[in-house]
Design a protein around this motif. Structure first.
Motif, mmCIF file in Angstrom:
data_model
loop_
_atom_site.group_PDB
_atom_site.id
_atom_site.type_symbol
_atom_site.label_atom_id
_atom_site.label_comp_id
_atom_site.label_asym_id
_atom_site.label_seq_id
_atom_site.Cartn_x
_atom_site.Cartn_y
_atom_site.Cartn_z
ATOM 1 N N THR A 22 5.258 13.993 15.578
ATOM 2 C CA THR A 22 5.345 13.714 14.143
ATOM 3 C C THR A 22 4.846 12.290 13.900
ATOM 4 O O THR A 22 4.797 11.464 14.827
ATOM 5 N N ALA A 23 4.529 12.005 12.640
ATOM 6 C CA ALA A 23 4.117 10.641 12.286
ATOM 7 C C ALA A 23 5.256 9.660 12.512
ATOM 8 O O ALA A 23 5.024 8.488 12.873
ATOM 9 N N ALA A 24 6.499 10.097 12.292
ATOM 10 C CA ALA A 24 7.648 9.216 12.524
ATOM 11 C C ALA A 24 7.725 8.790 13.984
ATOM 12 O O ALA A 24 8.061 7.637 14.290
ATOM 13 N N HIS A 25 7.419 9.715 14.905
ATOM 14 C CA HIS A 25 7.392 9.355 16.325
ATOM 15 C C HIS A 25 6.338 8.278 16.594
ATOM 16 O O HIS A 25 6.572 7.343 17.368
ATOM 17 N N VAL A 26 5.185 8.414 15.958
ATOM 18 C CA VAL A 26 4.124 7.417 16.126
ATOM 19 C C VAL A 26 4.614 6.045 15.688
ATOM 20 O O VAL A 26 4.453 5.039 16.395
ATOM 21 N N LEU A 27 5.232 6.005 14.522
ATOM 22 C CA LEU A 27 5.693 4.726 13.983
ATOM 23 C C LEU A 27 6.823 4.136 14.811
ATOM 24 O O LEU A 27 6.956 2.909 14.899
ATOM 25 N N ASP A 28 7.644 4.974 15.435
ATOM 26 C CA ASP A 28 8.686 4.458 16.325
ATOM 27 C C ASP A 28 8.095 3.602 17.432
ATOM 28 O O ASP A 28 8.693 2.603 17.846
#
Length: 361
Positions: free
Chosen positions: A164-170
């Motif tokens: 997910t994009a949230a994983h990328v931002l993490d």
């Protein structure tokens, strides 16, 4: 650096809003920037593959060692593709059949590189990994950018791949120019990496395209067998993306359990006994055992409902999400069963073994 988050609904790619976001991402790539792209496998961290400085920024953002080659993504027609012709000098006839059968899709082909491919992309190796993503957003961004896009997974090196994009931002917020948020990925594990220039052909990394599917299209294929090596040897250029001995790892200690479904709870409970006092226990649990676990010593573990044991595609899709979720819950140890090697189960086992790096009971 502030990371731009571009929202695109893959089902509405023709809208003005989606086209504007795609054009913005394409421009960033053309200008040497970094864009995290959604693909059908995992999110990839993209840069212009023909720009050595741009590719070097991938390695810097990911903290990726230079001996680990990366895959180049292309778009356009499958045959007589200008991007492919720019990257590759020649390939055996069997490659055309593989492209026709599996492109666009989660199959990476290792092919003889042209002089246009920077050494940093292949870690100096003579073959370059090429694939054509099936995800509509990634495909269109690459097509509009007009350049082949080097794109390993969009995470810190050796950490869990992002779905997910949230994983990328993490992992990468503030380290890259933009991420395209197009929702969760479909397959959940990286592409199959195949060298069709060998006889028999060699799978360096199993993925959503299985060995059996490849055999049916192109003939004999074998799996690459990794060997433990010294730290010095590990610094040599790897023969393919995805073959390092430790990848995809959570922060928690990951312990793998081999068992049939019928005996799995007992084996998990037995594996948990020596872990008492080691901190918070996480559990990747098949859906079939969700209620039964409450009557076992594992009832106090933090459980991620992984998916149905008989549905390896479902397990693959949720694998990285589950490992990241248990990490986020503060688990210090994660117990995870190993599914059967049938179909995409072989890819799941490959990722888990690399993430655990031989920790198995």
């Amino acid at each position: 650096m502030k990371t731009l988050r571009l929202l695109i609904d893959p089902a509405c790619i023709e809208t003005d809003e989606a086209q504007s976001a795609i054009a913005q991402a394409a421009q960033i790539l053309r200008s040497g920037g970094l864009v995290a792209l959604p693909t059908e496998t995992v999110y990839g961290l993209g840069a212009n593959a023909l720009d050595p400085a741009a590719v070097a920024s991938i390695f810097e953002a990911k903290q990726r060692p230079s001996w680990d080659p990366i895959i180049v993504h292309i778009a356009g027609p499958v045959h007589e593709n200008p991007m492919l012709e720019q990257l590759v000098t020649k390939f055996p006839p069997v490659v055309l059949g593989l492209m026709h059968a599996f492109w666009p899709g989660p199959l990476t082909l290792l092919l003889p590189r042209s002089a246009a491919v920077p050494d940093i992309v292949t870690a100096g190796r003579p073959l370059v990994g090429i694939r054509m993503p099936a995800h509509s957003v990634a495909f269109e961004v690459i097509r509009q950018a007009g350049v082949p896009v080097a794109a390993p997974s969009a995470n810190i090196f050796s950490h869990i791949s992002p779905t997910t994009a949230a994983h990328v931002l993490d992992d990468l917020d503030g380290k890259i120019d933009a991420v395209i948020d197009a929702g969760p990925t479909r397959h959940g594990v990286e592409s199959t990496v195949l060298d069709p220039t060998q006889s028999p052909m060699m799978i360096y990394r199993p993925g959503a395209i299985t060995a059996q599917q490849i055999r049916e299209v192109a003939g004999p294929v074998i799996n690459y067998e990794e060997k433990n090596s010294s730290q010095t040897a590990a610094r040599e250029a790897l023969p393919s993306p995805g073959v390092g001995l430790r990848h995809y790892a959570p922060r928690a200690r990951l312990i793998l359990v081999e068992s049939t479904l019928a005996e799995l709870l007992a084996h998990l409970a037995r594996a948990a006994i020596p872990l008492q006092g080691d901190g918070r226990l996480g559990l990747m649990l098949p859906a079939e055992l969700a209620s039964a676990v409450l009557a076992t010593p594992l009832k106090d573990a933090t459980v991620f409902p992984w998916g149905h044991w008989g549905a390896p595609e479902e397990l693959a899709e949720k694998l990285y999400t589950g490992l990241r979720a248990l990490d986020a819950e503060g688990c210090t140890v994660i117990l995870c069963p190993l599914p059967d090697a049938a179909g995409v189960g072989e890819a799941i086992r490959d990722r888990l073994r690399k993430a655990a790096h031989s920790a198995k009971v």
